[in-house]
Design a protein around this motif. Sequence first.
Motif, PDB file in Angstrom:
ATOM      1  N   SER A  57     -11.714 -52.472 -12.791  1.00 29.54           N
ATOM      2  CA  SER A  57     -11.294 -52.674 -11.404  1.00 29.54           C
ATOM      3  C   SER A  57     -11.909 -53.994 -10.944  1.00 29.54           C
ATOM      4  O   SER A  57     -12.739 -54.585 -11.645  1.00 29.54           O
ATOM      5  CB  SER A  57     -11.804 -51.530 -10.530  1.00 29.54           C
ATOM      6  OG  SER A  57     -13.229 -51.575 -10.466  1.00 29.54           O
ATOM      7  N   VAL A  64      -7.908 -47.062  -7.981  1.00 28.13           N
ATOM      8  CA  VAL A  64      -7.762 -48.480  -7.647  1.00 28.13           C
ATOM      9  C   VAL A  64      -7.030 -49.181  -8.785  1.00 28.13           C
ATOM     10  O   VAL A  64      -6.961 -48.665  -9.898  1.00 28.13           O
ATOM     11  CB  VAL A  64      -9.138 -49.129  -7.419  1.00 28.13           C
ATOM     12  CG1 VAL A  64      -9.825 -48.533  -6.217  1.00 28.13           C
ATOM     13  CG2 VAL A  64     -10.022 -49.016  -8.641  1.00 28.13           C
ATOM     14  N   SER A  65      -6.510 -50.355  -8.508  1.00 32.66           N
ATOM     15  CA  SER A  65      -5.847 -51.122  -9.556  1.00 32.66           C
ATOM     16  C   SER A  65      -6.859 -51.564 -10.597  1.00 32.66           C
ATOM     17  O   SER A  65      -8.023 -51.800 -10.298  1.00 32.66           O
ATOM     18  CB  SER A  65      -5.158 -52.354  -8.964  1.00 32.66           C
ATOM     19  OG  SER A  65      -4.071 -51.976  -8.179  1.00 32.66           O
TER      20      SER A  65
END
Length: 131
Positions: free
Chosen positions: A24, A66-67
């Motif tokens: 992340s 999250v990405s």
Amino acid sequence: MGERNTVQRQIIIDTLKSVDNHPSVDELYSMIQEKHPSISKATVYRNVRQLADRGIILQIAVTNDVSRYDGCATEHYHFICESCGQIFDINIGQSNDSDILSALIQDKSGHKVNRCMTSFFGECTDCINKE
């Protein structure tokens, strides 16, 4: 965009290419801080977003998470473990799979595919072996 490649951008790219755990932004920032404590969190966030927008790195959207980011921007598959959240690169040696799928999509819908990202979801071998 004709943006210049700054030292900070290169550090971000080099760090992402040196790992295979698809971090992340926060994890990436922590890794960078170990060697480059002068780089701010805002700089990492801004540059990661710009690099992903330009296709230099990949942004992997993970459901309920999250990405994550990948330093390998060439087309390849990902396996995302739904138990532990790890992301693995999957290279099955079929370089034309996405070309075949893109052509099929264009033939059936008329849409032009510029790039393809495919993710598989399930349980990784570590999680399977824990059971």
